[in-house]
Write a protein that holds these residues in place. Structure first.
Motif, short mmCIF file in Angstrom:
data_model
loop_
_atom_site.label_atom_id
_atom_site.label_comp_id
_atom_site.label_asym_id
_atom_site.label_seq_id
_atom_site.Cartn_x
_atom_site.Cartn_y
_atom_site.Cartn_z
N ASP A 185 90.82 79.96 50.18
CA ASP A 185 91.13 79.58 51.57
C ASP A 185 92.48 78.96 51.41
O ASP A 185 93.11 78.90 52.54
CB ASP A 185 90.29 78.76 52.32
N ALA A 186 93.02 78.39 50.17
CA ALA A 186 94.19 77.72 50.05
C ALA A 186 95.52 78.69 50.25
O ALA A 186 95.24 79.68 49.89
CB ALA A 186 94.29 76.94 48.73
N LEU A 187 96.63 78.04 50.72
CA LEU A 187 97.77 79.03 50.72
C LEU A 187 98.35 79.22 49.41
O LEU A 187 99.01 80.33 49.15
CB LEU A 187 98.83 78.32 51.44
N THR A 217 96.18 71.03 49.37
CA THR A 217 95.09 70.63 48.17
C THR A 217 93.70 70.13 48.47
O THR A 217 92.87 70.43 47.91
CB THR A 217 95.89 69.14 47.54
N ALA A 218 93.67 69.64 49.86
CA ALA A 218 92.38 69.13 50.38
C ALA A 218 91.56 70.79 50.59
O ALA A 218 90.42 70.82 50.22
CB ALA A 218 92.34 68.54 51.61
N ILE A 253 101.97 69.39 54.09
CA ILE A 253 101.32 70.60 53.72
C ILE A 253 100.90 70.71 52.41
O ILE A 253 99.80 71.23 52.35
CB ILE A 253 102.60 71.89 54.00
N LEU A 254 101.40 69.91 51.51
CA LEU A 254 100.86 69.77 50.15
C LEU A 254 99.73 68.97 50.16
O LEU A 254 98.54 69.67 49.48
CB LEU A 254 101.90 69.06 49.22
N ILE A 286 91.50 80.94 60.07
CA ILE A 286 91.64 79.84 60.98
C ILE A 286 92.18 78.59 60.16
O ILE A 286 93.09 77.94 60.59
CB ILE A 286 90.23 79.24 61.50
N ILE A 287 91.90 78.75 58.73
CA ILE A 287 92.49 77.68 57.95
C ILE A 287 93.81 78.04 57.55
O ILE A 287 94.80 77.17 57.65
CB ILE A 287 91.45 77.66 56.57
#
Length: 308
Positions: free
Chosen positions: A305-307, A296-297, A291-292, A223-224
């Protein structure tokens, strides 16, 4: 030397996988990277005689002209707000549909529903535009002929009333994309180990608790990821949805005009390549920053879970 040796071994080991990715890499390079040199047009007064490099340098004049006009605020507001609603609504509906499909035990019926929900996504937006027109045409549309007439109200000129179109566009977008997203989430759900549900059933957990305590938390990384990918294009609109579905009706432009349709109209009507390129460049920069920030969040909450 060790790194070079390791690189050679990796290339030799994965050469066939790398060869399979080659067409995609070539396409990405030709379609996405080679045209990037054209961004210089945003800083020039382009004319066809002198070409890109020979045209007069304009500096930031194209951006000043764009942002001094009322169009800059309208197209940015429309693009951002529509996409924000699309992201939230489509996420909720697609996860809900995926959860419901997962509850269908009959595989034949489950596959039928999957195909049915996926069908709108593969229909051309031109076809969708005429389907919408068949419903909303003021004289012969199904909505006016059946629903409005049944309630005894007067026929509505849908293509002359901008106030209805934020709702119409949201409905059309959801109808077209929720099925595709639900298949992605459903694929994640069926990959969950069944032992989790068996243990939850033994402990007395009902279906609601199984969904909220097992299914959704375990598909949360997907989902993320999908949400981050959607945020990366929050200032990029579906041209067909905003241009073809409203049939490019002049009365609806204040409601349906986005950055993409603005760039197209600027090119077609005025031929101002510099300003349209400036609008596209502004769009890309804002998307890149968003998107950055979103990534970052996510990294601060959970790095996995970050890209990137």
């Amino acid at each position: 030397m060790r790194r070079l040796s390791h690189l050679r071994k990796s290339l030799k080991k994965y050469k066939w996988l790398l060869l399979m990715t080659l067409p995609g890499i070539v396409y990405l390079f030709i379609n996405n990277y080679i045209p990037m040199y054209g961004v210089i047009l945003a800083f020039k007064n382009y004319n066809y005689v002198d070409g890109i490099w020979g045209s007069e340098w304009a500096g930031l004049d194209n951006f000043k002209f764009l942002f001094n006009s009322q169009d800059a605020y309208i197209i940015t507001r429309n693009t951002f707000l529509y996409n924000f609603v699309f992201i939230v609504l489509n996420l909720v509906l697609s996860v809900l549909v995926a959860l419901l499909i997962n509850e269908i035990k009959d595989k034949v019926i489950s596959r039928f529903y999957q195909s049915t929900f996926l069908l709108p996504h593969i229909i051309s937006m031109v076809v969708v535009a005429y389907l919408v027109y068949s419903f909303l045409n003021a004289d012969s549309g199904l909505v006016n002929r059946l629903l409005i007439k049944w309630f005894g109200a007067e026929a509505i000129s849908w293509y002359g009333e901008p106030k209805y179109w934020p709702y119409i566009l949201v409905i059309v977008n959801a109808w077209k994309n929720v099925g595709y997203l639900s298949i992605i989430y459903f694929a994640s759900i069926i990959g969950i180990d069944k032992e989790y549900y068996e243990a939850a059933t033994i402990d007395g957990a009902n279906k609601w608790k199984q969904m909220t305590r097992i299914t959704i938390p375990l598909i949360l990384p997907v989902i993320i990821t999908m949400t981050l990918l959607a945020i990366s294009g929050i200032l990029r609109s579906d041209f067909g949805l905003f241009y073809q579905v409203p049939m490019n009706t002049g009365a609806l432009i204040p409601t349906t005009n986005t950055i993409d349709t603005f760039v197209y109209r600027a090119m077609i009507q005025s031929g101002d390549i510099g300003m349209s390129t400036a609008a596209g460049f502004y769009q890309s920069v804002v998307c890149f920053v968003l998107i950055l920030a979103a990534n970052t969040a996510v990294r601060r909450i959970n790095k996995r879970d970050a890209l990137f």
